[in-house]
Enzyme design. Sequence first.
Site, PDB file in Angstrom:
ATOM      1  N   TYR A  48    -129.191 -74.364  10.123  1.00  0.00           N
ATOM      2  CA  TYR A  48    -128.662 -75.031   8.919  1.00  0.00           C
ATOM      3  C   TYR A  48    -127.554 -76.012   9.319  1.00  0.00           C
ATOM      4  O   TYR A  48    -127.520 -77.156   8.854  1.00  0.00           O
ATOM      5  CB  TYR A  48    -128.133 -73.945   7.981  1.00  0.00           C
ATOM      6  N   GLU A  62    -127.265 -65.625  -2.352  1.00  0.00           N
ATOM      7  CA  GLU A  62    -125.871 -65.632  -2.798  1.00  0.00           C
ATOM      8  C   GLU A  62    -124.910 -65.582  -1.612  1.00  0.00           C
ATOM      9  O   GLU A  62    -125.226 -65.085  -0.557  1.00  0.00           O
ATOM     10  CB  GLU A  62    -125.606 -64.456  -3.758  1.00  0.00           C
ATOM     11  N   ALA A  76    -120.803 -64.726  -0.067  1.00  0.00           N
ATOM     12  CA  ALA A  76    -119.949 -63.525  -0.069  1.00  0.00           C
ATOM     13  C   ALA A  76    -119.168 -63.304  -1.373  1.00  0.00           C
ATOM     14  O   ALA A  76    -119.192 -62.183  -1.904  1.00  0.00           O
ATOM     15  CB  ALA A  76    -118.999 -63.568   1.128  1.00  0.00           C
ATOM     16  N   LYS A 117    -121.596 -56.560  -6.406  1.00  0.00           N
ATOM     17  CA  LYS A 117    -121.568 -55.166  -5.935  1.00  0.00           C
ATOM     18  C   LYS A 117    -120.507 -54.359  -6.684  1.00  0.00           C
ATOM     19  O   LYS A 117    -120.750 -53.230  -7.098  1.00  0.00           O
ATOM     20  CB  LYS A 117    -121.289 -55.125  -4.423  1.00  0.00           C
TER      21      LYS A 117
HETATM   22  P1  NAD Z   1    -127.756 -74.718  -4.400  1.00  0.00           P
HETATM   23  O1  NAD Z   1    -128.778 -74.025  -3.557  1.00  0.00           O
HETATM   24  O2  NAD Z   1    -127.271 -74.034  -5.622  1.00  0.00           O
HETATM   25  O3  NAD Z   1    -128.266 -76.174  -4.798  1.00  0.00           O
HETATM   26  C1  NAD Z   1    -129.179 -76.901  -4.020  1.00  0.00           C
HETATM   27  C2  NAD Z   1    -130.274 -77.370  -4.947  1.00  0.00           C
HETATM   28  O4  NAD Z   1    -131.192 -78.170  -4.188  1.00  0.00           O
HETATM   29  C3  NAD Z   1    -131.077 -76.218  -5.564  1.00  0.00           C
HETATM   30  O5  NAD Z   1    -130.998 -76.252  -6.972  1.00  0.00           O
HETATM   31  C4  NAD Z   1    -132.491 -76.455  -5.062  1.00  0.00           C
HETATM   32  O6  NAD Z   1    -133.498 -76.144  -6.008  1.00  0.00           O
HETATM   33  C5  NAD Z   1    -132.463 -77.952  -4.767  1.00  0.00           C
HETATM   34  N1  NAD Z   1    -133.526 -78.310  -3.841  1.00  0.00           N
HETATM   35  C6  NAD Z   1    -133.833 -77.703  -2.671  1.00  0.00           C
HETATM   36  N2  NAD Z   1    -134.921 -78.273  -2.132  1.00  0.00           N
HETATM   37  C7  NAD Z   1    -135.296 -79.266  -2.985  1.00  0.00           C
HETATM   38  C8  NAD Z   1    -136.370 -80.185  -2.981  1.00  0.00           C
HETATM   39  N3  NAD Z   1    -137.276 -80.215  -1.993  1.00  0.00           N
HETATM   40  N4  NAD Z   1    -136.464 -81.064  -4.013  1.00  0.00           N
HETATM   41  C9  NAD Z   1    -135.567 -81.041  -5.037  1.00  0.00           C
HETATM   42  N5  NAD Z   1    -134.532 -80.176  -5.080  1.00  0.00           N
HETATM   43  C10 NAD Z   1    -134.407 -79.301  -4.077  1.00  0.00           C
HETATM   44  O7  NAD Z   1    -126.534 -75.058  -3.422  1.00  0.00           O
HETATM   45  P2  NAD Z   1    -125.051 -75.535  -3.771  1.00  0.00           P
HETATM   46  O8  NAD Z   1    -124.158 -74.383  -3.470  1.00  0.00           O
HETATM   47  O9  NAD Z   1    -125.007 -76.181  -5.104  1.00  0.00           O
HETATM   48  O10 NAD Z   1    -124.824 -76.599  -2.619  1.00  0.00           O
HETATM   49  C11 NAD Z   1    -125.046 -77.999  -2.820  1.00  0.00           C
HETATM   50  C12 NAD Z   1    -124.966 -78.723  -1.477  1.00  0.00           C
HETATM   51  O11 NAD Z   1    -123.715 -78.456  -0.850  1.00  0.00           O
HETATM   52  C13 NAD Z   1    -126.047 -78.278  -0.481  1.00  0.00           C
HETATM   53  O12 NAD Z   1    -126.474 -79.397   0.235  1.00  0.00           O
HETATM   54  C14 NAD Z   1    -125.318 -77.325   0.433  1.00  0.00           C
HETATM   55  O13 NAD Z   1    -125.910 -77.278   1.713  1.00  0.00           O
HETATM   56  C15 NAD Z   1    -123.936 -77.946   0.465  1.00  0.00           C
HETATM   57  N6  NAD Z   1    -122.916 -76.941   0.778  1.00  0.00           N
HETATM   58  C16 NAD Z   1    -122.623 -75.958  -0.117  1.00  0.00           C
HETATM   59  C17 NAD Z   1    -121.656 -75.015   0.190  1.00  0.00           C
HETATM   60  C18 NAD Z   1    -121.307 -73.918  -0.768  1.00  0.00           C
HETATM   61  O14 NAD Z   1    -120.449 -73.101  -0.444  1.00  0.00           O
HETATM   62  N7  NAD Z   1    -121.898 -73.847  -1.966  1.00  0.00           N
HETATM   63  C19 NAD Z   1    -121.009 -75.058   1.436  1.00  0.00           C
HETATM   64  C20 NAD Z   1    -121.341 -76.064   2.332  1.00  0.00           C
HETATM   65  C21 NAD Z   1    -122.278 -77.016   1.982  1.00  0.00           C
END
Ligand code: NAD
Length: 321
Positions: free
Chosen positions: A149, A191, A193, A200
């Site tokens: 990732y 999900e 942590a 939990k």
């Molecule tokens: P999330 O999984 O809730 O949201 C990602 C969304 O992308 C999902 O709704 C999923 O359905 C959509 N998706 C995945 N593949 C797809 C596709 N092929 N076509 C269309 N939609 C697609 O994640 P999040 O927590 O909202 O994170 C958003 C971004 O931030 C992500 O890129 C994630 O890697 C990055 N990020 C998040 C965190 C965090 O702590 N939440 C930390 C670091 C980076």
Amino acid sequence: MKKALILGAGGFIGSHLARFLRQRGYFVRGVDLKYPEFSDTMAHEFVIGDLRDPLLCSQVLDIPFDEVYQLAADMGGAAYIFTGEHDADVMHNSALININISYQAALVKAGKIFYSSSACVYPEYNQTDPDNPKCAEESAYPAMPDSEYGWEKLFSEHLYRAFSRNYGLNVRIARFHNIFGPEGTYDGGREKAPAALCRKVARARNGSSIEVWGDGLQTRSFLYIDECLDGIRRLMDSDFPGPLNIGSEEMISINRLAEMVIDISGKNIEIHNIPGPEGVRGRNSDNKLIRKVLQWEPSLPLRHGMEITYRWIAAMVEKEG
Ligand code: NAD
């Protein structure tokens, strides 16, 4: 009226961002494989579709949006990222989305594009000491992320920067550090942590125990969603292309986080540490650069966001009956 396109608008951060931009007077188009799970979307238009498909990308990015937010990714918490079982999907699916979107955004001359990278790009060798992890932006090299990732995120950072150099794409790159809050996934294997611990504890009976992965001494920092949105806005309003950490420097061990949740719940619950996917030993946001270039850092203590998040998850658990 400014026009914004949110890719991944059905996800946790994307659905909050749609509300945030709408409240600030933007026209918002959202795209995702699914609608937001826990409330109606605030986007004016919502396209259900797969961003791995270049045709869909050209259809949803058919006009020069003022701002494009690329949040779509195949991602999840430790159980999804660190077991190795989803590595090929994570890399293939997210890379395809970014390959399509960087190209299409350059083609239509999008105003600005925000790319959500991650703290997972930082090398494992700088995160072995739980009390002293190093996550300054320039420390990402020599690269050695501890997950596929993280490698994909690093590749896509380079992809957007290459489009910026060669085609003038106006890019902003943030590296998020563990964003949490209400209306995030709290069950099912993806999900993170904070949400997993809240679930939990909410499901545990008074006087019982909960399981926490690892020895619980591994450290992290967590940023509440409202602060994350504020950081995104400031980065987009600046001329700084990034990459820039958007996170909190309030580092805490996972057992201490569990104790905080237990305290918030008011229950008497013991922590039982068991083997499980953990990731690096220590990770914390380093906010020196964001303080310098955006004069910004988070203002709320972790406990504030955890109280709101616990209340929301406890209410969801209560509804389950
Ligand atoms: P999330 O999984 O809730 O949201 C990602 C969304 O992308 C999902 O709704 C999923 O359905 C959509 N998706 C995945 N593949 C797809 C596709 N092929 N076509 C269309 N939609 C697609 O994640 P999040 O927590 O909202 O994170 C958003 C971004 O931030 C992500 O890129 C994630 O890697 C990055 N990020 C998040 C965190 C965090 O702590 N939440 C930390 C670091 C980076």
